[in-house]
Motif scaffolding. Structure first.
Motif, mmCIF file in Angstrom:
data_model
loop_
_atom_site.group_PDB
_atom_site.id
_atom_site.type_symbol
_atom_site.label_atom_id
_atom_site.label_comp_id
_atom_site.label_asym_id
_atom_site.label_seq_id
_atom_site.Cartn_x
_atom_site.Cartn_y
_atom_site.Cartn_z
ATOM 1 N N GLY A 138 11.808 20.935 39.147
ATOM 2 C CA GLY A 138 11.596 22.155 38.348
ATOM 3 C C GLY A 138 12.751 23.124 38.521
ATOM 4 N N ALA A 139 13.239 23.250 39.776
ATOM 5 C CA ALA A 139 14.355 24.172 40.043
ATOM 6 C C ALA A 139 15.619 23.683 39.334
ATOM 7 N N ALA A 140 15.829 22.346 39.346
ATOM 8 C CA ALA A 140 17.016 21.788 38.671
ATOM 9 C C ALA A 140 16.930 22.041 37.167
ATOM 10 N N LEU A 141 15.729 21.868 36.625
ATOM 11 C CA LEU A 141 15.524 22.105 35.185
ATOM 12 C C LEU A 141 15.793 23.567 34.836
ATOM 13 N N ASN A 142 15.266 24.450 35.655
ATOM 14 C CA ASN A 142 15.460 25.895 35.501
ATOM 15 C C ASN A 142 16.953 26.220 35.465
ATOM 16 N N MET A 143 17.638 25.685 36.485
ATOM 17 C CA MET A 143 19.072 25.941 36.640
ATOM 18 C C MET A 143 19.864 25.401 35.438
#
Ligand SMILES: Nc1nc2c(ncn2[C@@H]2O[C@H](COP(=O)(O)OP(=O)(O)OP(=O)(O)O)[C@@H](O)[C@H]2O)c(=O)[nH]1
Ligand SMILES: [Mg+2]
Length: 380
Positions: free
Chosen positions: A336-341
């Motif tokens: 999720g954090a990678a997608l956000n970034m």
């Protein structure tokens, strides 16, 4: 029923030794109520003397041995049945499952601890048979009803909960928190598609889920003191109620959960900054190490709060299962954090403003986390 099936079913019934024509099933949700079972059954036997009734207990694998006692009694009295649910909790969902296990035209719900007045059941049954109403509710707040020895804070909480359901959900009952009522079984069929089954307040759930307004009558009764054992009311029940109100006012359970999940996420941001400030500012830990620790602590806090609050009814239990679920949560949130970034950076390069890019990244990351963690961890 088509003609062939009708013929088959009447052939089958022709050789049933003594037809059981249960008119009334009384659903009793139980958790650690071993000492209350026999007094309740005695009360039912007296007040429903001469009528065709059965009691369906739905027990969530009580550690005090409620279910073995019920099965022993059921060996000698065919009016007693016991459904055991393992690894599950929840009063409303227990009642719904009990109702579905009934084939009687009328179903009642009553607590096991003798707080509800079982002497009203015969009158409720008659009123329903007369055909004018869909549901008859025992109310503590109509003239003649009341509560014994409640502390002021409990009276206030009950009033507040009643007021909230009236205002937010437009429920016109004097006692929507009542867990004591009888209804035609079809009421369940008309509500089932939208029932949330969340928490303790099945009546609110039924009234807000039914496809048409229900015709109801309220009968007064005095809410008695618990006969034996401990109450299961705790702060989690209040939280479940908030979740139910949210789910019902937004009309979709998933939205209620998503709001709860997002609130937990917002708390996680505060936890993150608190840990980061403590480590980096006061204890002078290098930024990268402090940031990594803050991420880990916030994830553990988010997971724990979601497990205890957002998904309280299906929460993960047991040390091994808990750690495995936590690791899955970490994996989901890292993606999720990678997608956000990735999304935020890409939008920023496309010359969106910095805050629009960041917001889009946060929403995408949160939706991902919500959907994936639900299906991977709490979607049983
Ligand atoms: N199957 C099942 N039954 C439950 C659960 N929680 C509570 N119950 C039963 O639901 C009924 C109501 O619970 P209580 O703890 O008496 O709640 P209450 O009557 O609102 O609160 P008190 O006035 O404090 O007793 C009782 O028969 C409980 O045994 C649960 O998670 N699963
Ligand atoms: Mg009780």
């Amino acid at each position: 029923m088509n003609a062939e099936l009708e013929q088959e079913s009447s052939d089958f019934l022709a050789v049933v030794p003594t037809p059981l024509q249960r008119s009334l099933s009384i659903i009793v949700p139980t958790f650690n109520e071993r000492l209350n079972v026999i007094p309740l059954l005695e009360g039912l036997r007296t007040s429903l003397h001469g009528q065709d009734w059965e009691a369906i207990f739905v027990d969530d694998d009580s550690p005090d041995g409620t279910a073995p006692l019920l099965r022993e009694l059921a060996q000698n009295d065919p009016r007693i049945r016991c459904i055991t649910r393992v690894g599950r909790r929840g009063l409303s969902s227990a009642c719904i499952e009990g109702m579905f296990a009934s084939s009687a035209p009328y179903v009642a719900v009553i607590d096991a601890d003798m707080q509800h007045d079982e002497r009203l059941l015969a009158q409720m049954h008659q009123m329903l048979q007369a055909g004018e109403v869909d549901i008859v509710i025992g109310s503590r707040y109509v003239a003649g009803g009341g509560v014994c020895h409640w502390r002021t804070h409990r009276v206030l909480i009950s009033r507040l909960a009643t007021g909230l359901s009236a205002r937010l959900l437009n429920i016109k009952l004097t006692d929507p928190m009542s867990g004591f009522f009888m209804m035609r079984r079809e009421v369940l069929v008309g509500a089932v598609d939208r029932l949330s089954g969340l928490g303790f307040k099945i009546l609110v759930d039924l009234f807000t889920s039914h496809e048409r307004p229900l015709r109801f009558v309220e009968l007064p009764y005095q809410f008695r003191n618990r006969h034996a054992g401990d109450s299961k009311l705790d702060s989690g029940v209040a939280w479940d109620y908030v979740l139910l109100l949210l789910a019902k006012s937004l009309d979709r359970l998933v939205l209620g959960r998503f709001l709860a999940f997002s609130s937990v996420g917002a708390i996680g941001v505060l936890v993150h900054f608190a840990v980061l400030a403590c480590l980096h500012k006061w204890l002078t830990v290098p930024f990268a190490a402090a940031q990594a620790t803050a991420i880990a602590v916030a994830m553990v806090s988010n997971f724990t709060l979601n497990n205890e609050l957002t998904y309280r009814d299906v929460r993960v239990r047991g040390v091994f299962a808990w750690w495995r679920a936590l690791l899955k949560f970490f994996a989901v949130c890292l993606v999720g954090a990678a997608l956000n970034m990735g999304l935020a950076t890409w939008l920023y390069q496309l010359s969106s403003t910095w805050w629009q890019s960041a917001l889009a990244g946060i929403v995408a990351g949160s939706v991902w986390n919500f959907i994936l963690s639900k299906s991977a961890i709490w979607g049983r």
